[in-house]
Scaffold this motif. Structure first.
Motif, PDB file in Angstrom:
ATOM      1  N   HIS A  76      18.049  -4.350  -2.805  1.00 24.92           N
ATOM      2  CA  HIS A  76      16.753  -3.663  -2.857  1.00 24.92           C
ATOM      3  C   HIS A  76      16.575  -2.776  -4.094  1.00 24.92           C
ATOM      4  CE1 HIS A  76      16.415  -5.206   1.154  1.00 24.92           C
ATOM      5  NE2 HIS A  76      17.444  -4.493   1.556  1.00 24.92           N
ATOM      6  N   GLU A 128      14.911  -1.915  -7.369  1.00 24.97           N
ATOM      7  CA  GLU A 128      13.626  -2.294  -7.975  1.00 24.97           C
ATOM      8  C   GLU A 128      13.794  -2.440  -9.483  1.00 24.97           C
ATOM      9  OE1 GLU A 128       9.239  -0.359  -8.805  1.00 24.97           O
ATOM     10  OE2 GLU A 128      10.430   0.416  -7.145  1.00 24.97           O
ATOM     11  N   LEU A 173      12.824  -2.358 -13.143  1.00 29.49           N
ATOM     12  CA  LEU A 173      11.827  -1.653 -13.951  1.00 29.49           C
ATOM     13  C   LEU A 173      11.575  -2.362 -15.281  1.00 29.49           C
ATOM     14  CD1 LEU A 173      13.120   1.988 -13.312  1.00 29.49           C
ATOM     15  CD2 LEU A 173      11.320   0.743 -12.080  1.00 29.49           C
ATOM     16  N   THR A 189      16.990  -0.702 -13.423  1.00 26.49           N
ATOM     17  CA  THR A 189      16.454  -0.635 -12.067  1.00 26.49           C
ATOM     18  C   THR A 189      16.288   0.828 -11.666  1.00 26.49           C
ATOM     19  OG1 THR A 189      18.522  -0.512 -10.829  1.00 26.49           O
ATOM     20  CG2 THR A 189      17.801  -2.711 -11.521  1.00 26.49           C
ATOM     21  N   ASP A 190      15.702   1.054 -10.519  1.00 22.48           N
ATOM     22  CA  ASP A 190      15.551   2.415 -10.029  1.00 22.48           C
ATOM     23  C   ASP A 190      16.884   3.028  -9.594  1.00 22.48           C
ATOM     24  OD1 ASP A 190      15.742   0.635  -7.889  1.00 22.48           O
ATOM     25  OD2 ASP A 190      14.506   1.882  -6.570  1.00 22.48           O
ATOM     26  N   ARG A 191      17.934   2.224  -9.475  1.00 25.95           N
ATOM     27  CA  ARG A 191      19.246   2.694  -9.031  1.00 25.95           C
ATOM     28  C   ARG A 191      20.293   2.735 -10.137  1.00 25.95           C
ATOM     29  NH1 ARG A 191      19.953   0.700  -2.923  1.00 25.95           N
ATOM     30  NH2 ARG A 191      17.776   0.950  -2.328  1.00 25.95           N
TER      31      ARG A 191
END
Length: 167
Positions: free
Chosen positions: A43, A45, A47, A83-85
């Motif tokens: 999961h 996301e 970017l 990514t957002d992570r």
């Protein structure tokens, strides 16, 4: 006389190649204690994506001291996915390395690292924690677009109390 010179030249070349092989194997053994984090969390996301040349990973602030961290031991073409992570480094022929936000220590520009000198600021240096007490620097050369975009996107991932890698 000519035959002796050829045999001596071949012998010296073989000795040099063997010395290089043993030195690289010794480096691989020395750096086996370190490992790059593999796999992308579920999961995450996406970017942005950036095509890059992965150049090297070195000791922090020692751009001429290469580390042979698996799977970052060799130069390769690849892609950085922000990514957002964290950042995923997908290199050709290697498993994906994922640098989570909490592992990032700093992002900045560089000009020189082992085996590579480029125009001023042509490399992106990612400082990250390979283990609890060790920071390493990985160098990337964007192949499309300006390094500024990649740098600013990666810098947004670093916790607010860090301002970047020390030089």
């Amino acid at each position: 006389m000519r035959d002796i010179a050829i045999v001596v030249t071949i012998g010296v070349a073989v000795l040099v190649l063997l010395a290089m092989l043993f030195a690289w194997r010794r480096r691989l053994g020395r750096d086996a204690a370190y490992s790059a984090p593999l796999g992308v969390p579920e999961h995450a996301e996406v970017l942005s994506r950036h095509e890059v040349l992965y150049v090297s990973t070195t000791r922090h602030d020692q751009p001429l001291e290469r580390l042979a961290i698996t799977p970052l031991a060799y130069r390769a073409r690849g892609e950085v996915t922000v990514t957002d992570r964290g950042a995923a480094l997908c290199l050709d022929g290697a498993p994906t390395v994922f640098l989570a936000k909490n592992k990032l220590a700093g992002i900045d520009r560089a000009t020189v690292t082992i085996d590579r000198v480029v125009e001023p600021g042509g490399l992106v240096r990612i400082a990250w924690n390979v283990d609890a007490g060790t920071i390493v620097d990985s160098y990337l050369r964007p192949t499309a677009g300006a390094p500024d975009t990649l740098i600013s996107e990666l810098q947004r991932l670093i916790p607010a109390h860090d301002t970047g890698a020390t030089s």
